[in-house]
Design a protein around this motif. Structure first.
Motif, PDB file in Angstrom:
ATOM      1  N   LEU A 333      34.903  24.639  36.786  1.00 50.69           N
ATOM      2  CA  LEU A 333      36.033  25.141  37.570  1.00 50.69           C
ATOM      3  C   LEU A 333      37.223  25.502  36.687  1.00 50.69           C
ATOM      4  O   LEU A 333      38.142  26.207  37.129  1.00 50.69           O
ATOM      5  CB  LEU A 333      36.456  24.094  38.612  1.00 50.69           C
ATOM      6  N   GLU A 334      37.223  25.023  35.450  1.00 48.83           N
ATOM      7  CA  GLU A 334      38.299  25.325  34.501  1.00 48.83           C
ATOM      8  C   GLU A 334      37.770  26.141  33.320  1.00 48.83           C
ATOM      9  O   GLU A 334      38.336  26.106  32.230  1.00 48.83           O
ATOM     10  CB  GLU A 334      38.934  24.027  34.009  1.00 48.83           C
ATOM     11  N   ASP A 335      36.690  26.863  33.536  1.00 48.73           N
ATOM     12  CA  ASP A 335      36.061  27.629  32.458  1.00 48.73           C
ATOM     13  C   ASP A 335      36.990  28.727  31.953  1.00 48.73           C
ATOM     14  O   ASP A 335      37.779  29.298  32.723  1.00 48.73           O
ATOM     15  CB  ASP A 335      34.751  28.242  32.964  1.00 48.73           C
ATOM     16  N   SER A 336      36.887  29.002  30.676  1.00 54.75           N
ATOM     17  CA  SER A 336      37.738  30.028  30.064  1.00 54.75           C
ATOM     18  C   SER A 336      37.331  31.438  30.466  1.00 54.75           C
ATOM     19  O   SER A 336      38.127  32.379  30.341  1.00 54.75           O
ATOM     20  CB  SER A 336      37.686  29.902  28.529  1.00 54.75           C
ATOM     21  N   ASP A 337      36.091  31.602  30.946  1.00 53.04           N
ATOM     22  CA  ASP A 337      35.615  32.911  31.383  1.00 53.04           C
ATOM     23  C   ASP A 337      35.887  33.075  32.880  1.00 53.04           C
ATOM     24  O   ASP A 337      35.486  32.239  33.689  1.00 53.04           O
ATOM     25  CB  ASP A 337      34.109  33.037  31.105  1.00 53.04           C
ATOM     26  N   ASN A 338      36.547  34.152  33.257  1.00 52.06           N
ATOM     27  CA  ASN A 338      36.954  34.348  34.651  1.00 52.06           C
ATOM     28  C   ASN A 338      35.760  34.428  35.597  1.00 52.06           C
ATOM     29  O   ASN A 338      35.789  33.875  36.708  1.00 52.06           O
ATOM     30  CB  ASN A 338      37.803  35.618  34.786  1.00 52.06           C
TER      31      ASN A 338
END
Length: 363
Positions: A333-338
C-alpha cells in the motif's frame, strides 16, 4: 469454369465413387489450390461422405505430404474432407483405420513446424477435425492416440506448441471428461511450463522482454490454457493432489515475471482452489505474496493481479488467510510504484467485499 466442374465432380462422386480412387489425389490437389471458390465446399463434402474411408485415407495422406512439402501450405480442403469423412463413418470403420488416421493427423499437425507462413486458422481446422474424431472414440481407444501424439510432440521444433494447442481445445470441449487423460500428460505439461520460464529475470525488466521468445509464449499460452481447463472442470477436487500441487506451484510462480500474464493469472489463481486444502491455501498465499518483495515493479504488479483473482475465487474462505497477508499488504500500500500501489488498494477493496469487514482497523 470451376463451379461447373465442381457440379460435375459432385455428380460423379455420388454416382460412381468406386471408380474414382485413381483420381482422388488429383482432385484433392486441385481442391487445395481452388479452395474457397464457388462449389469447392460441395466437393469436399461429397468426397468425405461418399468415398469409402479405406479408399479416401491414402489419398488424403498422400495429398497432405505433397502440400506440406510445398511452399504453399493450403490445407483447408484436406482438413474439411477429412473431417467430413470422420463424421460420415461409424465407430467400427474408424477403429479399423485408427493407425492410418493417426498417421494423417501427425502429418497435418506438423503444419506449424514446417510452415514459413503460419496461419492459425489452418491449425485450428486440423484441431477441429481431431475433435470430431475424439467424439467417436472410447476412453480406451483415445488414450493410446493421445500418447502417440504426446510422443510425437517431443521430437522438437514447434510440435509441443501444436500439441498443447490441441489439448487446450480438447480440454475445453470435453471439460470434466478430459480429466481422465490429464494425468497422462501432467508430467510433460509441467516440463513444458518449466521451459517457458524467461531466460533471465533482471532488474531492468523491460529490457529483458526479448528473453521470452514467440514460440515459448505460444507454448506457455496453450499449456496454461490446458491446465486452467483441467483445474476449473475438476468439480470433485480430485485431480490436484498435494504432490501435484507441490510440482506445479514453483513452476507457475517462476512465470510471474512474464511480460504478459493473461494466461498465467487464471491458472495460477485457480490452483489452490482446485486443491481444496487449507494447508495448501496457506502455502500458496505465503509463496505468492513473498514474490511481492521483488525489486521489479512489474513482478509486484503481476503478483497483485494474481492475488486479486485468487481472493475472488476463494471467496469467504479467504478470511483464514488474512492475518498472514496483512504484513505484505501494508508494504504494498506504500509502494514507490504508482501502479503497484493502486493495485494494492484494489486488493484491499476486494478483501473487504469478500469478508464483509473494513480493513481500516488492520492497515
Amino acid at each position: 469454369m470451376w463451379w461447373v466442374n465442381a457440379d460435375i465432380l459432385c455428380v460423379l462422386i455420388s454416382t460412381i465413387p468406386q471408380f474414382l480412387s485413381s483420381y482422388l489425389v488429383d482432385i484433392l490437389s486441385v481442391l487445395s489450390k481452388e479452395y474457397g471458390a464457388a462449389g469447392t465446399a460441395k466437393v469436399t463434402e461429397a468426397l468425405g461422405s461418399k468415398i469409402k474411408m479405406r479408399i479416401l485415407l491414402p489419398a488424403i495422406s498422400k495429398t497432405t505430404d505433397t502440400i506440406i512439402s510445398s511452399n504453399v501450405h493450403n490445407l483447408p480442403a484436406v482438413t474439411d474432407t477429412f473431417s467430413k469423412c470422420i463424421e460420415s463413418n461409424g465407430t467400427h470403420d474408424i477403429k479399423s483405420h485408427v493407425t492410418t488416421i493417426t498417421e494423417v493427423f501427425t502429418k497435418l499437425l506438423s503444419y506449424r513446424d514446417v510452415s514459413t507462413n503460419y496461419d492459425a486458422t489452418t491449425e485450428a481446422a486440423t484441431i477441429g477435425c481431431f475433435v470430431s474424431l475424439v467424439y467417436k472414440l472410447t476412453e480406451k481407444e483415445f488414450l493410446p492416440l493421445l500418447m502417440r501424439l504426446l510422443e510425437w510432440s517431443r521430437a522438437g521444433g514447434d510440435k509441443a506448441a501444436t500439441f498443447y494447442n490441441l489439448t487446450a481445445c480438447l480440454s475445453d470441449k470435453l471439460q470434466a471428461l478430459f480429466l481422465l487423460f490429464g494425468g497422462s500428460i501432467f508430467l510433460d505439461l509441467v516440463d513444458q511450463l518449466k521451459a517457458c520460464k524467461p531466460a533471465e529475470v533482471a532488474l531492468e525488466f523491460e529490457s529483458k522482454r526479448q528473453k521470452v521468445t514467440p514460440l515459448s509464449a505460444d507454448l506457455a499460452q496453450y499449456a496454461l490454457a490446458t491446465l486452467y481447463n483441467i483445474l476449473r472442470y475438476d468439480n470433485s477436487h480430485t485431480f490436484i493432489t498435494p504432490d501435484r500441487f507441490e510440482a506445479l506451484l514453483p513452476v507457475l510462480l517462476d512465470l510471474i515475471s512474464l511480460p504478459d500474464i493473461t494466461h498465467l493469472c487464471p491458472a495460477l489463481s485457480h490452483l489452490p482452489v482446485a486443491a481444496n486444502n487449507e494447508r495448501l491455501w496457506k502455502q500458496f498465499n505465503f509463496q505468492l505474496l513473498n514474490l511481492s518483495k521483488s525489486p521489479v515493479p512489474k513482478v509486484r504488479a503481476n503478483v497483485l493481479e494474481v492475488y486479486s483473482s485468487f481472493i475472488t475465487k476463494l471467496g469467504q474462505d479467504y478470511s483464514t488467510l488474512l492475518p498472514d497477508s496483512l504484513p505484505f499488504l501494508s508494504e504494498l500500500l506504500e509502494d514507490s510504484d504508482n501502479r503497484v500501489e493502486d493495485l494494492a488498494h484494489g486488493v484491499v477493496k476486494k478483501i473487504e467485499e469478500v469478508t464483509g469487514e473494513s480493513m481500516d482497523q488492520y492497515l
